[in-house]
Design an enzyme around this catalytic site. Structure first.
Site, PDB file in Angstrom:
ATOM      1  CD  GLU A  46      62.797  55.775  51.713  1.00  0.00           C
ATOM      2  OE1 GLU A  46      63.843  56.303  52.116  1.00  0.00           O
ATOM      3  OE2 GLU A  46      61.762  56.425  51.465  1.00  0.00           O
TER       4      GLU A  46
ATOM      5  CG  ASP B  12      62.774  61.278  58.804  1.00  0.00           C
ATOM      6  OD1 ASP B  12      63.683  62.048  58.455  1.00  0.00           O
ATOM      7  OD2 ASP B  12      61.749  61.093  58.123  1.00  0.00           O
TER       8      ASP B  12
ATOM      9  CG  ASP C 141      63.776  62.922  52.503  1.00  0.00           C
ATOM     10  OD1 ASP C 141      63.871  61.723  52.831  1.00  0.00           O
ATOM     11  OD2 ASP C 141      63.274  63.791  53.243  1.00  0.00           O
TER      12      ASP C 141
END
Length: 879
Positions: free
Chosen positions: A429, A580, A426
């Protein structure tokens, strides 16, 4: 202040002219010389055709053109590359995206053809004389920090792709900009750049065919789709750097076009059989007792739970590769995992890339090995996320795999660690909570209470958990309480660029390209790539390293890894969850187009949204509908955030009922899913598909993004709105059968209102012409399921025939020692079974055959009959 953040090396080595100018006159473009043509290739020189315009950087004087006819008919691929003559400009490293080989095509015989105009240079790609791509719309711009190219499009085109986004499946065609720059994007808003970068689009033109255009470029970019003042349609690339590295590909159908794309970016990774079961997670499980209680409650409710997950809560102060010693102590965690494994269930935890810079072994090991990102002055680059001040692994460092393997081997050791079965990565990015320039991450962490305070410690579980070890029972029970610009040919980027504030501003929803992420002026170890160029690769490189680390732990087992951030080709390493999202009906609906795009167009087939929504509070009705829809994702996980209403499927009677029904269907279909998924990993043929993939000449399907095909055989038509018990489902001109009753539905290319759809029900229809192998019943685990016999569902097509297939293996091994691949054919009332019957089929039998849309006659006493089905009990061995 800004000057200290720039790379100020001289431009002497680069073929550039002048400096940035405010000249607003049209750029001169380039002219062609030194053309060399071969049977399957073309090369040429491009030189600036006039005075430089220097709009968003300095115009490069000399470029190169390479054209390759890479494959032959019927599925063709054309490679067109425009790059700087000195090969200093950054190109996507082959270590990240291996290049597809091929000069097997022949220009004289190719359906795809490249032609060009000499001055100003433009090029056209045609397919059998139909123009697919025409850059004469404007002059080519190739500057130090800005590339621009525009192509004409047909009127009102049907375009798809350009992910990741939550916009419609068919892209808007006026005043639309797709920004590609990976970012942490809570709530997955529309008209925004999200977690992944997939600069590929598909152009579907009905009877004349489908083609795709992939730009292999990892720089930030805006891709605009709009019309000129006189109404001409165009698509325009505006990138912050890199080169124009285009792949044009086509097939005889949309499906075959997607298959061709898989040859460019890589085939998806095969997943284990168990990974298609139900997964449960939540951010906010306070301790190991609560995790165990969730496992118990699923079992008590009779809802099959295959895999239990734990979010960041298990960590000590949110530090990766640590356990909270009071809430998730190692002995209890090992007991939990042992319990799951003894009950044929699995366990997964989350790992973020950011490593706490305070008091932990993973940090110390990384510092010793020098594998964290560094500022240009040699100091560690620091940000702030969940554990407070953090450092970030440099995935380009030559020792990064060794470091990642070591941390995984120690923390996830089967002997004395947390023996996970899969992995969730997670925040890659990469996310950074601190706003650029983040001059004081330590103070930011203090001001924002990072890491957040954990919940109060519970000395024991407050409720009994029958079947769990004594240490999981209440206290009253018997238990014990406890680097800069490159040289010629280096392809790492021009020197002298402004790496934090480029002149051209992409429409990044976070603002500055360094905001809420890693600073883009960071220079990576190894070759010296800039984060400015490689930002969009960070998540996919973490995926690759994590796959390597999981294989290092268990070399013989397929690793399930689910990531948030992706780049083109990520599917060859990992699956993807859609981030999300929110507990809202519009996000329930938009998940359909998202999963279809990732699975069919981006070749990331292991994909799903957080069922019932991650953010906000779900409702009983929404969660019931979503539990059913989610059963027809490939990746099926319930997950929500801390502070929100608990939404495990057993929390409401209707949701529990919906989940049980949907999982029963999913598990019966699991070998059908597994077979089709395996086929995609072998050929690229998509499993999840938009309707137009199967009906490419039916214009009514082109923009349909609320129904989809689950494989070739099953049409899914979920209820779409709150409070509704009906849905207007489109049925192409074909024969379908109701999954539940076998009743035939003759499609005539029109919508049909399906009514009285209970909140625990999802409309499903079998497409005529298919044979579906299903297990005779569901099960509580996939291991139990594999012991069930098969039934064959035969859905005759309009011509009375049907076919299907079944793939069997051991369900887990990376390299299979024995498989079975079986073909079923139904013609003139006769069923034939052919194929290779490996040892994976040992003991497997077909116990019944069901023919849909049929009624029994008096002489057919061997058949069980309902109104629209005939079922013949039998025993067919698949050995």
């Amino acid at each position: 202040m800004l000057g200290s953040l720039l790379l100020l090396a001289p431009l002497a080595g680069a073929a550039v002219i002048g400096s940035r100018s405010n000249n607003t006159e049209p750029c001169p473009g380039y002219k062609v010389s030194n053309v060399r043509e071969g049977v399957n290739s073309l090369t040429a020189d491009l030189s600036l055709a006039g005075k430089p315009c220097n709009t968003y950087g300095t115009d490069l004087k000399d470029l190169k053109l390479l054209v390759e006819y890479q494959t032959e008919r019927p599925d063709e691929r054309l490679h067109v590359m425009i790059y700087d003559a000195n090969e200093q400009v950054y190109q996507v490293p082959e270590s990240v995206v291996p290049r597809v080989e091929g000069r097997k095509g022949a220009r004289p015989h190719s359906a795809l053809k490249f032609t060009y105009e000499e001055e100003p240079f433009s090029f056209t790609v045609t397919r059998d004389d139909e123009v697919l791509f025409d850059t004469s719309a404007s002059n080519l711009i190739f500057q130090s920090q800005y590339l621009n190219l525009r192509t004409w499009l047909p009127e009102d085109p049907y375009l798809y792709g350009l992910g990741e986004h939550t916009d419609s499946l068919r892209l808007p065609t006026t005043n639309y900009t797709r920004t590609i720059w990976n970012r942490d994007s809570y709530g997955v808003p529309q008209n925004s750049n999200l977690y992944g970068a997939h600069p590929v689009y598909y152009d579907h033109r009905g009877e004349s065919g489908t083609h795709g255009v992939f730009l292999l470029n990892s720089n930030g970019m805006d891709i605009r789709i709009d019309k000129t003042e006189d109404g001409q349609q165009y698509l325009e690339y505006n990138t912050l750097g890199g080169v124009f590295d285009f792949y044009f590909f086509t097939g005889s159908t949309p499906k075959e076009t997607s298959m061709e794309y898989s040859k460019i970016v890589g085939l998806p990774a095969m997943q284990s059989y168990w990974s298609f079961g139900l997964h449960q997670c939540r951010y906010g499980y306070r301790d190991v007792y609560q995790v165990a209680e969730v496992v118990y409650n699923y079992s008590k409710a009779g809802i099959p739970l295959e895999t239990m997950w734990t979010d960041i809560d298990y960590m000590n102060a949110r530090k990766v590769f640590t356990l909270d010693p009071e809430r998730f102590p190692l002995p209890k965690m090992r007991e939990l995992v042992d319990y799951l494994h003894k009950h044929d269930q699995k366990y997964i935890v989350m790992v973020d890339p950011a490593v706490s810079a305070v008091d932990n072994e993973a940090y110390e090991h990384g510092v010793d090995q020098g594998i964290f990102l560094q500022q240009q002055n040699g100091s560690l680059y620091k940000g702030a996320v969940w554990p407070g001040v953090t450092v970030y692994p440099d995935w380009f460092h030559p020792d990064i795999q060794e470091y990642w393997n070591s941390e995984f081997s120690a923390f996830f050791s089967a002997d004395d660690g947390v023996d996970i079965d899969g992995l969730w990565i997670d925040m890659n990015e990469a996310a950074n909570f601190c706003t650029w320039p983040c001059a004081d991450p330590e103070q930011y962490a203090i001001d924002n209470d990072l890491p957040p305070a954990p919940p109060a410690v519970r000395p024991s579980n407050p409720r009994p958990l029958p079947g769990f070890p004594d240490s999981f029972q209440p206290s009253s029970s018997k238990r014990a309480v406890k680097r800069a610009g490159g040289s010629k040919g280096a392809k790492v980027g021009l020197p002298g660029r402004n790496l934090v504030d480029p002149p051209y501003k992409i429409q990044n929803a976070a603002g500055s390209i360094s905001n809420k992420t890693i600073n883009t002026d960071i220079i990576h170890a190894g070759e010296g790539y800039a984060e400015y160029d490689t930002h969009n690769l960070y998540g996919t490189m973490m995926s690759s390293a994590s796959r390597g680390a999981m294989l290092n732990r268990r070399p013989d087992v397929r690793p399930l890894i689910i990531t948030r951030s992706t780049f083109a080709g990520a599917g060859s390493h990992v699956g993807h969850w859609l981030g999300d999202n929110l507990s809202q009906w519009d996000q329930y609906r938009i998940s359909i187009s998202q999963i279809v795009a990732f699975a069919s167009m981006f070749q990331v087939p292991m994909v799903g949204a957080d069922v019932c929504g991650f953010g906000g509070n779900t409702t009983e009705e929404l969660c019931a509908r979503w539990a059913a829809l989610g059963a027809f994702y490939t990746f099926y996980r319930n997950h929500n955030e801390i502070g929100s209403t608990s939404q495990e499927f057993y929390q409401w009677p209707t949701v529990a009922d919906s989940a049980r029904k949907a999982i029963e269907i999913r598990y019966k279909l699991l070998d059908y899913i597994y077979t089709a998924f395996h086929k995609q990993t072998e050929t690229g043929e998509p499993f999840l598909q938009p309707m137009f993939y199967l009906y490419p000449e039916d214009e009514n399907t082109f923009a349909n993004d609320v129904q989809f095909f689950y494989g070739d055989a099953l049409l899914v038509s979920p209820v779409l709105t709150e409070g509704s018990t009906s849905v207007d489902a489109y049925f192409p001109d074909d024969i379908f059968y109701d999954w539940y009753t076998g009743a035939p539905v003759r499609g005539h290319g029109a919508k049909k209102t399906l009514e009285n759809i209970d909140v625990t029900h999802i409309p499903l229809h079998v497409r005529g012409g298919n044979i579906i192998p299903v297990r005779s019943s569901g099960a509580m685990t996939t291991k139990e399921l594999r012991n069930k016999s098969f039934e064959l569902i035969i859905a005759p097509g309009l011509d009375g025939t049907a076919s299907g297939s079944l793939y069997l293996d051991d369900g887990d091994s990376l390299e299979q020692k024995g498989t079975a691949e079986i073909k079923f054919e139904y013609r003139r009332g006769k069923l034939s079974v052919k194929g290779s019957f490996g040892r994976s089929a040992a003991g497997v039998k077909v116990q019944a055959v069901k023919v849909l849309g049929q009624k029994a006659e008096s002489r057919m006493s061997a058949f069980r009959s309902t109104e629209f089905e005939l079922t013949r009990p039998m025993e067919i061995s698949l050995q």
